[in-house]
Every structure is written in C-alpha cells, then in structure tokens.
Write a protein that holds these residues in place. Structure first.
Motif, PDB file in Angstrom:
ATOM      1  N   ARG A   1      13.682  13.029  -0.347  1.00 31.51           N
ATOM      2  CA  ARG A   1      14.685  13.146  -1.410  1.00 31.51           C
ATOM      3  C   ARG A   1      15.715  14.231  -1.117  1.00 31.51           C
ATOM      4  O   ARG A   1      16.895  14.050  -1.341  1.00 31.51           O
ATOM      5  CB  ARG A   1      14.013  13.442  -2.757  1.00 31.51           C
ATOM      6  CG  ARG A   1      13.551  12.226  -3.494  1.00 31.51           C
ATOM      7  CD  ARG A   1      13.280  12.517  -4.958  1.00 31.51           C
ATOM      8  NE  ARG A   1      12.413  13.662  -5.186  1.00 31.51           N
ATOM      9  CZ  ARG A   1      11.086  13.638  -5.149  1.00 31.51           C
ATOM     10  NH1 ARG A   1      10.458  12.511  -4.888  1.00 31.51           N
ATOM     11  NH2 ARG A   1      10.390  14.723  -5.381  1.00 31.51           N
TER      12      ARG A   1
ATOM     13  N   ARG B   1      15.537  10.869   5.364  1.00 30.11           N
ATOM     14  CA  ARG B   1      14.487  10.281   6.210  1.00 30.11           C
ATOM     15  C   ARG B   1      14.540  10.882   7.607  1.00 30.11           C
ATOM     16  O   ARG B   1      15.576  11.362   8.051  1.00 30.11           O
ATOM     17  CB  ARG B   1      14.682   8.772   6.314  1.00 30.11           C
ATOM     18  CG  ARG B   1      14.450   8.035   5.020  1.00 30.11           C
ATOM     19  CD  ARG B   1      14.626   6.522   5.242  1.00 30.11           C
ATOM     20  NE  ARG B   1      14.281   5.804   4.042  1.00 30.11           N
ATOM     21  CZ  ARG B   1      15.140   5.490   3.084  1.00 30.11           C
ATOM     22  NH1 ARG B   1      16.414   5.834   3.199  1.00 30.11           N
ATOM     23  NH2 ARG B   1      14.739   4.825   2.022  1.00 30.11           N
TER      24      ARG B   1
ATOM     25  N   THR C   1       5.984  10.243   9.470  1.00 32.95           N
ATOM     26  CA  THR C   1       6.404  10.045   8.085  1.00 32.95           C
ATOM     27  C   THR C   1       6.604  11.390   7.405  1.00 32.95           C
ATOM     28  O   THR C   1       6.088  12.410   7.848  1.00 32.95           O
ATOM     29  CB  THR C   1       5.345   9.244   7.297  1.00 32.95           C
ATOM     30  OG1 THR C   1       4.101   9.963   7.359  1.00 32.95           O
ATOM     31  CG2 THR C   1       5.160   7.851   7.872  1.00 32.95           C
ATOM     32  N   LEU C   2       7.364  11.357   6.329  1.00 24.10           N
ATOM     33  CA  LEU C   2       7.605  12.549   5.520  1.00 24.10           C
ATOM     34  C   LEU C   2       7.156  12.297   4.099  1.00 24.10           C
ATOM     35  O   LEU C   2       7.200  11.169   3.603  1.00 24.10           O
ATOM     36  CB  LEU C   2       9.106  12.867   5.476  1.00 24.10           C
ATOM     37  CG  LEU C   2       9.734  13.638   6.620  1.00 24.10           C
ATOM     38  CD1 LEU C   2      11.222  13.819   6.334  1.00 24.10           C
ATOM     39  CD2 LEU C   2       9.071  14.980   6.822  1.00 24.10           C
ATOM     40  N   ASP C   3       6.759  13.348   3.417  1.00 24.57           N
ATOM     41  CA  ASP C   3       6.459  13.293   2.001  1.00 24.57           C
ATOM     42  C   ASP C   3       7.729  12.890   1.238  1.00 24.57           C
ATOM     43  O   ASP C   3       8.836  13.253   1.622  1.00 24.57           O
ATOM     44  CB  ASP C   3       5.971  14.681   1.555  1.00 24.57           C
ATOM     45  CG  ASP C   3       5.677  14.733   0.081  1.00 24.57           C
ATOM     46  OD1 ASP C   3       6.577  15.151  -0.681  1.00 24.57           O
ATOM     47  OD2 ASP C   3       4.566  14.352  -0.312  1.00 24.57           O
ATOM     48  N   GLY C   4       7.550  12.166   0.144  1.00 27.97           N
ATOM     49  CA  GLY C   4       8.690  11.681  -0.637  1.00 27.97           C
ATOM     50  C   GLY C   4       9.636  12.776  -1.083  1.00 27.97           C
ATOM     51  O   GLY C   4      10.859  12.594  -1.100  1.00 27.97           O
ATOM     52  N   ALA C   5       9.100  13.940  -1.444  1.00 27.85           N
ATOM     53  CA  ALA C   5       9.950  15.045  -1.897  1.00 27.85           C
ATOM     54  C   ALA C   5      10.859  15.530  -0.776  1.00 27.85           C
ATOM     55  O   ALA C   5      12.037  15.840  -0.996  1.00 27.85           O
ATOM     56  CB  ALA C   5       9.089  16.196  -2.411  1.00 27.85           C
ATOM     57  N   TRP C   6      10.353  15.580   0.450  1.00 32.77           N
ATOM     58  CA  TRP C   6      11.169  15.996   1.587  1.00 32.77           C
ATOM     59  C   TRP C   6      12.248  14.972   1.879  1.00 32.77           C
ATOM     60  O   TRP C   6      13.372  15.328   2.239  1.00 32.77           O
ATOM     61  CB  TRP C   6      10.297  16.221   2.828  1.00 32.77           C
ATOM     62  CG  TRP C   6       9.524  17.494   2.756  1.00 32.77           C
ATOM     63  CD1 TRP C   6       8.218  17.645   2.415  1.00 32.77           C
ATOM     64  CD2 TRP C   6      10.021  18.817   2.975  1.00 32.77           C
ATOM     65  NE1 TRP C   6       7.868  18.968   2.421  1.00 32.77           N
ATOM     66  CE2 TRP C   6       8.952  19.712   2.769  1.00 32.77           C
ATOM     67  CE3 TRP C   6      11.266  19.321   3.343  1.00 32.77           C
ATOM     68  CZ2 TRP C   6       9.107  21.091   2.906  1.00 32.77           C
ATOM     69  CZ3 TRP C   6      11.401  20.698   3.480  1.00 32.77           C
ATOM     70  CH2 TRP C   6      10.330  21.559   3.268  1.00 32.77           C
TER      71      TRP C   6
ATOM     72  N   GLY D   1       5.508  24.871   2.445  1.00 29.46           N
ATOM     73  CA  GLY D   1       5.516  23.606   3.160  1.00 29.46           C
ATOM     74  C   GLY D   1       6.589  23.480   4.222  1.00 29.46           C
ATOM     75  O   GLY D   1       6.647  22.491   4.937  1.00 29.46           O
TER      76      GLY D   1
END
Length: 196
Positions: A161, A165, A154-159, A51
């Motif tokens: 974390r 942001r 936007t970014l995936d939540g895991a990224w 990813g």
C-alpha cells in the motif's frame, strides 16, 4: 561490513553533492547510523521503523540502516548498498522539498488511499534515485542482476500500500539505473497504475 557501508555512503555523498552543485541547490550530506538493533532518534523515535531495514528521519537528516549479525555475509553487499542508496534518496527528497510536499499533501488527504498513493510516489522516487546512484557507482558495485534478484518474493499488504509492489519497485530502480539521471525519477506526474 562497517567499512563497506561507510564507503558506499561516502560515494553517495560525492555523487549527490555533485548533482546539487550542478543544479545550484544548497546541499549537505546526511548523518548515518548503522545499527544492529533499533535505536531512538531524538526527533523521530525508534529507528529504523518497525519492520524496515532502513528509515530516514528528515528532522535530524539522519538515515538508519538495520544490519543484524546474521546478515553480515558477502551476499549482503547488494542488499545493503540498495538500502543505503534508497534511504539516501529520501535525503535528496528532503533537500528538494519533495519530502515536505508529500507530508503536507498526506496531512490533507481526504482518504487513506490518497495518502497511500502519495507515499508510494515518494518511496518509488527514492527507489529510482537509488538506481541512479547505483548506476554512478556501478564499477565498484555487484553486478546489476544481483540487484534485480532482490525483488523476488512477496510483500505484506501494508508495505505494498505505501511502497508499491516489488515489481513496481524494481521498475523504478531500473529506470534510475538505466537512465543514470535524477530527472528520470518523476513519480509524481505519472498515472496511478505506474506507482502501484
């Protein structure tokens, strides 16, 4: 694209070698691999990480950048130079022992949130180092606004974390770019809210 990526990397070699010489710290440039699909690193496994556009392996001091055929367009110059400069930033962290510090601290972190905070501090510092490098190369680089435009969406939540942001990433990239100094990239002593 291969010539462009090699030219950016060679510029980074000169920029960072000069900074390390000035600081009297030993330094050797990283190895680099530009690939169209993930490949196996002898120490770090499949690279870049799943990813990711790029990943640095400290064990082999090699950074990998994934450049799929569909991205071989003129507009990719901004994106690819930022990815290379970011991964090179991790090599800078390797030689200054920041990479080892983050790994050791994450190993003993008592909560996932503490390990994620350490990861964000590391990644955002690499982003700031990328800004320093882009600033040093700015006469040969795309306009600054094109770098800013990379941070929409936007970014995936895991990224989020472990990388922060997009707005936070841009803030640190811009801090490095505006200052032009690695010393401006202290993500380790700032409050948590500045690295979320």
């Amino acid at each position: 694209m291969n010539k462009y990526m090699a030219a950016v990397s060679t510029c980074l070699d000169r920029i960072w070698a000069g900074s390390f010489k000035e600081a009297r710290i030993y330094f050797t440039p990283p190895k680099r691999k530009f690939v169209q699909r993930r490949v196996r690193d002898p120490a770090c496994g499949m690279m870049p990480a799943k990813g990711a556009d790029g990943t640095y392996c400290g064990a082999t001091t090699t950074y990998y950048v994934l450049v799929p055929k569909y991205s071989l367009r003129p507009w990719a110059a901004t994106w690819i130079s930022e990815v290379i400069a970011h991964e090179y930033g991790h090599h800078v962290q390797y030689w200054t022992n920041m990479l080892a510090y983050e790994e050791a601290a994450a190993d003993v972190a008592d909560k996932r949130s503490a390990a994620d905070l350490l990861s964000r501090r590391l990644e955002l510092q690499a982003e700031c180092f990328a800004g320093v490098a882009v600033s040093a190369m700015r006469r040969q680089m795309p306009p600054w606004q094109e770098y800013r435009d990379l941070y929409w969406g936007t970014l995936d939540g895991a990224w989020i974390r472990d990388h922060g942001r997009l707005s936070t990433q841009l803030k640190w990239l811009e801090k490095g770019y505006r200052s032009g100094r690695p010393g401006a990239c202290d993500t380790w002593s700032v409050p948590k809210r500045e690295v979320t």
